[in-house]
Motif scaffolding. Structure first.
Motif, short mmCIF file in Angstrom:
data_model
loop_
_atom_site.label_atom_id
_atom_site.label_comp_id
_atom_site.label_asym_id
_atom_site.label_seq_id
_atom_site.Cartn_x
_atom_site.Cartn_y
_atom_site.Cartn_z
N ALA A 8 1.01 -0.79 0.04
CA ALA A 8 0.12 0.57 0.39
C ALA A 8 0.58 1.18 -0.05
CB ALA A 8 -1.11 0.35 1.01
N GLU A 9 1.91 0.72 0.95
CA GLU A 9 2.86 2.17 0.92
C GLU A 9 3.36 2.57 -0.26
OE1 GLU A 9 4.79 1.92 4.74
OE2 GLU A 9 3.95 2.73 6.16
N ASP A 10 3.76 1.69 -1.24
CA ASP A 10 4.66 1.57 -2.49
C ASP A 10 3.43 2.05 -3.37
OD1 ASP A 10 6.61 1.21 -0.91
OD2 ASP A 10 6.85 -0.81 -1.08
N GLN A 11 1.93 2.19 -3.06
CA GLN A 11 1.45 2.57 -4.10
C GLN A 11 0.88 1.03 -5.16
OE1 GLN A 11 -0.68 5.11 -3.91
NE2 GLN A 11 0.70 5.56 -2.09
N ASP A 12 1.02 0.07 -4.91
CA ASP A 12 1.12 -1.46 -6.13
C ASP A 12 0.16 -2.36 -5.77
OD1 ASP A 12 1.99 -3.80 -7.13
OD2 ASP A 12 3.66 -3.51 -7.00
N LEU A 13 -0.48 -2.04 -6.35
CA LEU A 13 -2.48 -2.18 -5.46
C LEU A 13 -1.99 -4.00 -6.43
CD1 LEU A 13 -5.51 -2.23 -5.59
CD2 LEU A 13 -5.73 -2.06 -7.80
N LEU A 43 -12.31 -6.45 -6.50
CA LEU A 43 -11.34 -6.00 -5.64
C LEU A 43 -10.12 -4.95 -6.97
CD1 LEU A 43 -10.73 -8.59 -2.74
CD2 LEU A 43 -12.08 -7.04 -2.79
N ARG A 44 -10.02 -5.16 -7.91
CA ARG A 44 -8.86 -4.37 -8.87
C ARG A 44 -9.80 -2.62 -8.91
NH1 ARG A 44 -4.84 -6.34 -10.78
NH2 ARG A 44 -4.70 -3.86 -11.92
N GLN A 45 -11.04 -2.38 -8.07
CA GLN A 45 -12.08 -1.54 -8.11
C GLN A 45 -11.14 -0.25 -7.51
OE1 GLN A 45 -14.81 -0.52 -9.54
NE2 GLN A 45 -15.05 -1.39 -11.26
N PHE A 46 -10.52 -1.29 -6.14
CA PHE A 46 -9.64 0.11 -5.35
C PHE A 46 -9.14 0.97 -6.58
CE2 PHE A 46 -10.56 -3.33 -2.03
CZ PHE A 46 -10.77 -1.78 -1.21
N ARG A 47 -8.10 0.61 -6.76
CA ARG A 47 -7.67 1.21 -7.72
C ARG A 47 -7.90 2.98 -8.48
NH1 ARG A 47 -3.64 0.26 -10.66
NH2 ARG A 47 -3.89 -1.97 -11.42
N GLY A 48 -7.61 3.69 -8.23
CA GLY A 48 -8.03 4.83 -8.09
C GLY A 48 -8.41 5.51 -7.20
N GLN A 49 -8.84 5.06 -6.49
CA GLN A 49 -9.82 5.25 -4.86
C GLN A 49 -8.69 5.80 -4.08
OE1 GLN A 49 -12.82 5.43 -5.60
NE2 GLN A 49 -13.25 3.76 -6.94
N PHE A 50 -9.02 6.57 -3.26
CA PHE A 50 -8.45 7.64 -1.99
C PHE A 50 -7.42 8.78 -2.71
CE2 PHE A 50 -8.65 3.00 -1.30
CZ PHE A 50 -9.74 2.91 -0.59
N ASP A 51 -8.49 9.23 -3.66
CA ASP A 51 -7.33 10.05 -4.65
C ASP A 51 -5.99 9.72 -4.90
OD1 ASP A 51 -9.83 11.74 -3.76
OD2 ASP A 51 -8.52 12.63 -1.74
N PHE A 84 -16.32 -3.67 1.73
CA PHE A 84 -17.61 -4.25 1.70
C PHE A 84 -18.28 -3.07 1.21
CE2 PHE A 84 -22.07 -5.76 1.92
CZ PHE A 84 -22.40 -5.21 1.04
N GLY A 85 -18.11 -2.03 2.29
CA GLY A 85 -19.51 -0.47 1.95
C GLY A 85 -18.67 -0.04 1.38
N PHE A 86 -17.19 0.27 0.90
CA PHE A 86 -16.80 1.02 0.62
C PHE A 86 -17.41 1.01 -0.65
CE2 PHE A 86 -13.10 2.76 -2.11
CZ PHE A 86 -12.74 3.91 -1.60
N LEU A 87 -16.70 -0.33 -1.58
CA LEU A 87 -17.00 -1.07 -2.75
C LEU A 87 -18.55 -0.63 -3.20
CD1 LEU A 87 -14.62 -3.72 -3.26
CD2 LEU A 87 -14.46 -1.14 -4.06
N LEU A 88 -18.94 -0.74 -2.65
CA LEU A 88 -20.65 -0.48 -2.79
C LEU A 88 -20.86 1.28 -2.82
CD1 LEU A 88 -23.09 -2.69 -3.12
CD2 LEU A 88 -23.11 -1.43 -1.03
#
Length: 228
Positions: free
Chosen positions: A128-133, A171-179, A218-222
């Motif tokens: 996560a710290e290395d930005q490596d999804l 779960l790859r939908q986390f890419r591009g999130q969190f600014d 779950f809540g975040f991705l929903l």
């Protein structure tokens, strides 16, 4: 003439090629290494894996039977579209199965097992710290299945694997999130606390934290994911 006495080497065990291919593809799906919507053909995958078409075709058909892939009219496979209804069903079922496996796993946790989980937790944070999804999803799978593998229930483990085959790519939908700062995902991640509770022998607390981990992701991705 006396028969030759066996020298105790034993038979060499070999895994059939179609099983090797299936395991590689299964792991890639569960750990989110294949993006949703990607078309998979036996010919292209065979070239990538350095094998013939037949074992790849066999693996793809097995994955289709497990609802991980849909077949297109031209015979190629595609990861099925994710709807809100389907995602909600998958994640709610995860909330039943995975905390249960965590509670059961506490009896199988020895020192080497806990050390491997601690190492996977460290790798998760570093990814996560290395930005490596890709690395994050890989170690997320490694960490959680490191717990579930100790549950002592093959049937429960099979159910969890089947769920992950379907939800892992999404779960790859986390890419591009969190600014665009993957470190934000650590606010939804409780792997360090889970390891501490497992090290303390507290299976109930570890299971509660794991359920919280699933529920918050779950809540975040929903709320933020893109659905069909």
């Amino acid at each position: 003439m006396k028969p030759h006495t066996p020298i105790g080497l034993g038979a060499i065990e070999t895994q059939p090629l179609h099983e090797v291919v299936f395991e590689k593809l299964r792991h890639a799906l569960m750990s989110g290494q294949i993006e949703p919507g990607r078309k998979l053909t036996s010919r292209k995958l065979a070239r990538e894996l350095g094998t013939s078409d037949m074992p790849v075709r066999s693996a793809l058909l097995r994955l289709q039977a497990l609802h991980a892939l849909d077949q297109l009219g031209n015979g190629s496979m595609i990861l099925p579209a994710m709807t809100r209804t389907r995602f909600t069903d998958l994640m709610n079922t995860r909330l039943v199965c995975e905390p249960a496996a965590t509670r059961q796993a506490i009896a199988g946790m020895d020192r080497p097992h806990l050390l491997r989980l601690r190492q996977a937790a460290v790798a998760l944070t570093a990814a996560a710290e290395d930005q490596d999804l890709d690395a994050y999803l890989f170690y997320n799978h490694d960490f959680k299945f490191g717990i579930y593998a100790a549950c002592g229930s093959p049937s429960l483990l099979f159910l969890i694997e089947t769920l992950w085959l379907q939800v892992g790519p999404f779960l790859r939908q986390f890419r591009g999130q969190f600014d665009n700062d993957l470190r934000g995902i650590l606010a939804l991640d409780y792997h360090d606390q889970i390891v501490k509770q497992l090290e303390a022998g507290n299976g109930d607390a570890a299971a509660d934290l794991l359920a919280r981990d699933i529920r918050e992701g779950f809540g975040f991705l929903l709320e933020n994911g893109q659905f069909e």
